[in-house]
Design a protein around this motif. Structure first.
Motif, PDB file in Angstrom:
ATOM      1  N   HIS A  60       0.810  -1.222   0.000  1.00 26.84           N
ATOM      2  CA  HIS A  60       0.000   0.000   0.000  1.00 26.84           C
ATOM      3  C   HIS A  60       0.844   1.274   0.000  1.00 26.84           C
ATOM      4  CE1 HIS A  60      -3.025  -3.000   0.816  1.00 26.84           C
ATOM      5  NE2 HIS A  60      -3.944  -2.112   0.515  1.00 26.84           N
ATOM      6  N   GLY A  61       2.132   1.149  -0.267  1.00 27.41           N
ATOM      7  CA  GLY A  61       2.932   2.328  -0.520  1.00 27.41           C
ATOM      8  C   GLY A  61       3.968   2.723   0.511  1.00 27.41           C
ATOM      9  N   GLN A  62       3.965   2.107   1.671  1.00 30.69           N
ATOM     10  CA  GLN A  62       4.993   2.445   2.651  1.00 30.69           C
ATOM     11  C   GLN A  62       6.315   1.856   2.186  1.00 30.69           C
ATOM     12  OE1 GLN A  62       3.290   1.624   6.565  1.00 30.69           O
ATOM     13  NE2 GLN A  62       5.047   2.646   7.474  1.00 30.69           N
ATOM     14  N   LEU A  63       7.367   2.651   2.228  1.00 35.29           N
ATOM     15  CA  LEU A  63       8.668   2.168   1.771  1.00 35.29           C
ATOM     16  C   LEU A  63       9.508   1.694   2.946  1.00 35.29           C
ATOM     17  CD1 LEU A  63       9.533   4.842  -0.934  1.00 35.29           C
ATOM     18  CD2 LEU A  63       8.748   2.504  -1.277  1.00 35.29           C
ATOM     19  N   PRO A  64      10.132   0.532   2.798  1.00 41.32           N
ATOM     20  CA  PRO A  64      11.006   0.031   3.860  1.00 41.32           C
ATOM     21  C   PRO A  64      12.158   1.007   4.124  1.00 41.32           C
ATOM     22  CG  PRO A  64      10.563  -1.683   2.249  1.00 41.32           C
ATOM     23  CD  PRO A  64      10.035  -0.405   1.681  1.00 41.32           C
ATOM     24  N   ASP A  65      12.408   1.254   5.388  1.00 40.05           N
ATOM     25  CA  ASP A  65      13.499   2.135   5.810  1.00 40.05           C
ATOM     26  C   ASP A  65      14.292   1.376   6.861  1.00 40.05           C
ATOM     27  OD1 ASP A  65      15.183   4.036   6.913  1.00 40.05           O
ATOM     28  OD2 ASP A  65      13.592   5.444   7.429  1.00 40.05           O
ATOM     29  N   LYS A  66      15.530   1.025   6.511  1.00 44.56           N
ATOM     30  CA  LYS A  66      16.310   0.170   7.404  1.00 44.56           C
ATOM     31  C   LYS A  66      16.599   0.820   8.749  1.00 44.56           C
ATOM     32  CE  LYS A  66      20.845   1.219   5.462  1.00 44.56           C
ATOM     33  NZ  LYS A  66      22.015   0.619   4.827  1.00 44.56           N
ATOM     34  N   HIS A  67      16.433   2.121   8.859  1.00 45.79           N
ATOM     35  CA  HIS A  67      16.706   2.809  10.124  1.00 45.79           C
ATOM     36  C   HIS A  67      15.456   2.996  10.976  1.00 45.79           C
ATOM     37  CE1 HIS A  67      20.714   3.454   8.667  1.00 45.79           C
ATOM     38  NE2 HIS A  67      20.234   4.022   7.579  1.00 45.79           N
ATOM     39  N   LEU A  68      14.280   2.802  10.384  1.00 46.03           N
ATOM     40  CA  LEU A  68      13.013   3.080  11.068  1.00 46.03           C
ATOM     41  C   LEU A  68      12.850   2.266  12.356  1.00 46.03           C
ATOM     42  CD1 LEU A  68      10.346   4.666  10.911  1.00 46.03           C
ATOM     43  CD2 LEU A  68       9.400   2.759   9.608  1.00 46.03           C
ATOM     44  N   TYR A  69      13.100   0.977  12.284  1.00 46.14           N
ATOM     45  CA  TYR A  69      12.895   0.101  13.441  1.00 46.14           C
ATOM     46  C   TYR A  69      14.205  -0.466  13.981  1.00 46.14           C
ATOM     47  CZ  TYR A  69       7.988   0.176  12.083  1.00 46.14           C
ATOM     48  OH  TYR A  69       6.723   0.580  11.775  1.00 46.14           O
ATOM     49  N   LYS A  70      15.316   0.125  13.626  1.00 50.94           N
ATOM     50  CA  LYS A  70      16.630  -0.398  13.984  1.00 50.94           C
ATOM     51  C   LYS A  70      16.769  -0.620  15.495  1.00 50.94           C
ATOM     52  CE  LYS A  70      21.512   0.433  13.153  1.00 50.94           C
ATOM     53  NZ  LYS A  70      22.491   1.322  12.537  1.00 50.94           N
ATOM     54  N   ASN A  71      16.419   0.383  16.303  1.00 50.12           N
ATOM     55  CA  ASN A  71      16.551   0.256  17.756  1.00 50.12           C
ATOM     56  C   ASN A  71      15.601  -0.796  18.320  1.00 50.12           C
ATOM     57  OD1 ASN A  71      18.536   2.200  17.793  1.00 50.12           O
ATOM     58  ND2 ASN A  71      17.111   3.877  18.187  1.00 50.12           N
ATOM     59  N   ASP A  72      14.343  -0.814  17.821  1.00 50.35           N
ATOM     60  CA  ASP A  72      13.364  -1.808  18.289  1.00 50.35           C
ATOM     61  C   ASP A  72      13.811  -3.225  17.937  1.00 50.35           C
ATOM     62  OD1 ASP A  72      11.731   0.166  19.321  1.00 50.35           O
ATOM     63  OD2 ASP A  72      10.459   0.259  17.526  1.00 50.35           O
TER      64      ASP A  72
END
Length: 188
Positions: free
Chosen positions: A155-167
């Motif tokens: 649906h259009g969200q682009l993967p971002d390797k830094h978005l959930y890095k800490n989690d």
């Protein structure tokens, strides 16, 4: 959608019934766009699956459909249908050097996270739960999508390797800690 993958996987239930799962998935999001389940192997089910995917999702002219060299993909019925729909069939490792590992990966995830743990007694049991299984898989965060689900990416969200890095790092440590508490008998 720039590239699609299609394949069939066979599952055996506890009473030795065979169940065929026909899947079409998107290359980028790894989202299952269409699926059919049957106790029969039939090329017409492949065609029906493609038709339903085309009704739900806009497929551009000459969109590659990557398939394996299975008998279901070598029929005149399928070839003629794809030609009329302007879908370009590419047989993995024959027409292109790549394999059809994208859909194989989806099947592996379905099997090990959703299907094998449930141990279906009959084909009817399997077929009655496949909708929930596909829904679970489509909404399961994937590492390769950097924590997003296949549906979110579709649906259009682009993967971002830094978005959930800490989690991801924090949850990895929690999993290791939890796994080390288990006494499996192998580790002492």
């Amino acid at each position: 959608l720039e590239m699609l993958h299609m394949d069939i996987s066979i599952f055996k239930t506890l009473n030795n019934s065979k169940v065929y799962l026909y899947v079409i998935c998107d290359n980028f999001s790894r989202c299952i766009l269409g699926y059919k389940v049957s106790t029969q192997f039939d090329v017409n089910i492949v065609l029906e699956n493609i038709k339903e995917v085309k009704q739900k999702i806009t497929i551009l002219k000459n969109t590659p459909l990557i398939v394996d060299n299975g008998v279901e993909n070598r029929t005149h019925v399928l070839n003629d249908f794809l030609a009329t729909e302007n879908i370009e069939k590419q047989i993995a490792q024959l027409h292109i050097t790549e394999s059809n590992s994208m859909v194989e990966s989806v099947f592996r995830q379905l099997k090990y996270y959703h299907i094998y743990p449930k141990q279906f007694e009959t084909a009817t049991d399997f077929m009655s739960q496949i909708d929930d299984i596909i829904d679970e898989q489509s909404n399961r965060p994937l590492t390769v999508l950097h924590g997003l689900t296949p549906l979110e990416v579709l649906h259009g969200q682009l993967p971002d390797k830094h978005l959930y890095k800490n989690d991801i790092a924090k949850n990895r440590l929690l999993r290791l800690k939890k796994n080390r508490k288990r006494k499996c008998g192998v580790c002492k």
